[in-house]
Design an enzyme around this catalytic site. Structure first.
Site, short mmCIF file in Angstrom:
data_model
loop_
_atom_site.label_atom_id
_atom_site.label_comp_id
_atom_site.label_asym_id
_atom_site.label_seq_id
_atom_site.Cartn_x
_atom_site.Cartn_y
_atom_site.Cartn_z
N HIS A 56 3.73 6.81 -5.29
CA HIS A 56 3.07 6.66 -6.54
C HIS A 56 2.56 8.66 -6.50
O HIS A 56 2.31 9.01 -7.28
CB HIS A 56 2.12 5.47 -7.10
CG HIS A 56 1.62 5.43 -7.98
ND1 HIS A 56 2.12 4.28 -9.39
CD2 HIS A 56 2.78 6.14 -9.38
CE1 HIS A 56 2.03 4.50 -10.46
NE2 HIS A 56 2.23 6.11 -11.12
N GLU A 77 0.89 -1.39 0.09
CA GLU A 77 0.06 0.02 0.10
C GLU A 77 1.01 1.32 0.14
O GLU A 77 0.21 2.40 -0.02
CB GLU A 77 -0.93 -0.06 1.03
CG GLU A 77 -2.29 -0.88 1.74
CD GLU A 77 -2.65 -1.38 0.15
OE1 GLU A 77 -2.73 -0.70 -0.52
OE2 GLU A 77 -2.98 -2.74 -0.55
#
Length: 600
Positions: free
Chosen positions: A398, A392
């Site tokens: 990202h 996660e």
């Protein structure tokens, strides 16, 4: 967190909760934003019929659209995350429900945008982009819409198809109800001697049971139920596949595969390369299956023997603080900037750590364009939970890099690239644990865990992808997908993938009937390509160091500003070629060889 009773949310220390208040320190502001998004969407129709009038008008329409969606996204994300903290709180249930209404209304108010933009001549749009500097940001979006233009029908035809969509999606709904509501798998005696009902959820744990009788009975119960309904399920799947094929023809695609890959502009070679390279490397999987047979000490290895862990799980608790330290060590190759941002995120309250009463199960990374990325966990002090945090965190980092660099319009990620960011982290952690582990049993356990990741993600999903290609090509040839044909072809495919170490299990030919993903065609291959790309990137980072790491960080900044294949090239991986999948296969072979050397 040693006690067994699940705590209420107010019993959990603030340190272990996400800092969601940063989104709306005052909830009255949430109401204001909700009202604002709704009101501004209502007047968005002022651009209808005007998108082609000038470059300035088009830019204004794009910017206004993004602005409304940006507010709406923040409103929705906040309400949804508040509800997930404790699903029993009616206030947040109501706020989340209100958001679904809001999103539907905004979509309806803006539905004119795409068809109308495509009515503007291409030359005029290109002139607008040249004339108006602000439109340069939207150039990729506009060109992508134009790329798909030949597959967009007239307004009347599109309207007809939209009205028909309720009917064409029926096969998916029928299968979902059949599979989740109507099908019963009977009861059996579990390993504790209790009579229990066989369900989808329990089936996985039965398959991992060390009691072979339990595995065998669960397997027979499961596939017996699909066998009893195989004609109904085959007819449903036949019409689902026909819908894909006819839909592709109506929109002037050359095949159902071509239609499915078009939205991400993925070349067909990507799909075919995956199947070809995996097929070439099946002997390595066969070798692992032979090893599995020997380690389990069975005369015949059956399909109900392929999920049971080969190495007993070392019973070691990992505290949350230890997990963070393991993550920091494992992700150190990503450099100071990455780790610095990650540590700041942890300190700033990105993560909601422990289970509490009413909390949504599982784990996810979420957040809006102008909020922090947030991570929901239900941490239970197992080694697999460390992998969940790392996974996660890959998604959240990202988002962190993308939102800092990209405008709102490119602030998201396609599934094709999103899974890469999470799996690179898992890959780095796995290599780190293998590198430092001295306990031989723990090393065997980690190796087997990694091998099983490969088998279930890369090999299994590719087998599914091959089956989907086979069924759609059959319908395109004019064949009918009968129960007999589907089961026979799937049985052959399963035998090809698992090899001679596996005994002939008659029931496995019904397995295709229990895979819901098949009703969303040509989707599962993304898990396998994402896994291959991530394995190749992690490998490059560890072998090439800062240069490969910097390329990867550059990729994390790109969001959706180009097609997935082009974006991954920035990270040094060309998924239009077979090489990344071949690299992943080399990693798999090395893991199997080392595992074999340790257990023999």
């Amino acid at each position: 967190m040693g006690d067994k009773k699940t705590k209420t949310r107010d019993q959990i220390d603030q340190y272990y909760k996400w800092n969601i208040e940063t989104m709306y320190p005052n909830e009255a502001d949430w109401d204001k934003d909700y009202t604002r998004a709704m009101e501004e969407a209502q007047v968005y129709g002022k651009y209808s019929g005007r998108l082609g009038e000038s470059a300035a008008t088009l830019l204004e329409a794009f910017q206004e659209k993004d602005r409304i969606w940006q507010i709406a996204e923040k409103v929705y994300v906040y309400a949804r995350m508040r509800r997930d903290e404790d699903n029993r709180v009616t206030k947040y249930q109501a706020m989340a429900d209100k958001c679904h209404t809001m999103l539907a209304k905004i979509s309806a108010c803006m539905s004119f945008f795409t068809p109308e933009l495509l009515d503007v001549p291409k030359e005029a749009l290109l002139r607008f982009i040249q004339a108006e500097n602000g439109l340069k940001i939207y150039e990729y979006v506009i060109l992508d819409m134009l790329r798909e233009k030949e597959h967009v029908l007239s307004k009347a035809e599109e309207n007809l198809l939209a009205q028909m969509s309720e009917v064409t999606s029926a096969t998916n709904d029928i299968y979902t109800l059949l599979n989740n509501a109507d099908m019963k798998f009977g009861t059996m005696i579990d390993e504790d001697g209790d009579e229990v009902e066989v369900t989808h959820g329990r089936y996985i744990s039965f398959m991992e049971s060390y009691d072979r009788r339990v595995r065998k009975e669960a397997f027979e119960h499961m596939y017996g139920a699909y066998k009893a309904l195989i004609n109904t399920i085959s007819t449903t799947y036949n019409y689902n596949t026909k819908t894909d094929v006819i839909g592709a023809r109506i929109r002037k695609y050359d095949s159902a595969l071509g239609a499915a890959l078009s939205s991400d502009n993925i070349p067909k070679e990507v799909y075919h390369n995956l199947i070809d390279v995996v097929n070439k490397n099946l002997p390595i999987l066969h070798k692992y299956m032979q090893l599995r047979k020997e380690l389990l000490g069975v005369d015949e290895l059956h399909m109900y023997d392929v999920y049971v862990p080969l190495i007993e799980v070392p019973n070691k608790k990992v505290s949350y603080e230890e997990a963070l330290d393991i993550m920091r060590e494992g992700l150190a190759p990503l450099g100071e900037d990455y780790c610095g941002r990650m540590n700041k995120g942890i300190a700033d309250g990105w993560i909601d750590v422990y289970e509490n009463e009413g909390k949504t199960s599982g784990a996810y990374s979420f957040g809006s364009y102008d909020s922090m990325p947030f991570i929901l966990l239900n941490y239970s002090e197992k080694l697999k939970d460390v992998f969940t945090i790392v996974h996660e965190m890959g998604h959240s980092m990202h988002s962190n890099y993308t939102r800092e660099t990209q405008p709102f319009v490119y602030g998201g990620h396609s599934i094709f690239t999103a899974e890469v960011a999470s799996t690179v982290n898992e890959s780095l952690l796995m290599q780190h644990l293998l590198h430092k582990e001295t306990d031989i049993n723990m090393r065997k356990y980690i190796l087997n865990l990694y091998i099983e990741e490969f088998r279930t993600t890369l090999f299994r999903q590719t087998m599914f992808a091959e089956f989907e290609l086979m069924t759609h090509e059959a319908v395109e040839r004019g064949d009918v997908l009968t129960a007999e044909w589907l089961c026979e072809e799937y049985g052959k495919l399963n035998k090809k993938y698992f090899g001679d170490a596996i005994a002939d299990d008659e029931d496995i030919k019904y397995e295709w009937a229990r895979i819901p993903h098949f009703y969303n065609a040509f989707y599962v291959y993304k898990y396998a390509t994402g896994y291959s790309a991530a394995t190749a990137i992690a490998d490059k980072i560890l072998k090439e160091g800062p240069q490969a790491r910097d390329r990867y960080i550059s990729f994390l900044r790109t969001g959706e500003s180009n097609y997935p294949i082009e974006l991954l090239k920035i990270a040094g991986v060309d998924m239009s070629k077979a090489e990344p999948i071949e690299m992943a296969m080399k990693t798999f072979e090395a893991l199997v060889n080392e595992f074999e050397s340790l257990v023999r």
